[in-house]
Design a protein around this motif. Structure first.
Motif: not given
Length: 93
Positions: A18-19, A21-23, A25
């Protein structure tokens, strides 16, 4: 039984993904994975080349590179001796 990978459980892996993907994209993740794959492949190829060079050099100098077979034979001999020695003990139990 809980499955772990490098001492990390399922929930921890999910949080890490998740991290990531957030960082980076979602559109950059395949590109990053390809880069990691190429890097791992280069390291593996370099390792194989080094092993080949060491084996070739050893063969050219008359060094036995197949020492693992002789070690395995000695291990099997010791195991056989232990089995011969412990056989009567195991049968009495």
């Amino acid at each position: 039984m809980k499955t772990t990978f490098l001492f990390i459980g399922g929930p921890e892996i999910f949080v890490i993904l998740l991290i990531v993907v957030m960082v980076f994209g979602a559109d950059k993740i395949p590109e990053i994975a390809r880069g990691l794959g190429k890097g791992i492949r280069q390291v593996k190829d370099a390792t194989n080349d080094i092993k080949k060079e060491i084996n070739d050099s050893a063969k050219n100098h008359g060094i036995d590179t197949d020492i693992s077979k002789s070690i395995q034979k000695e291990i099997e001999d010791v195991k056989g001796g232990i089995d011969d020695f412990t056989g009567p003990i195991k049968r009495n139990l």
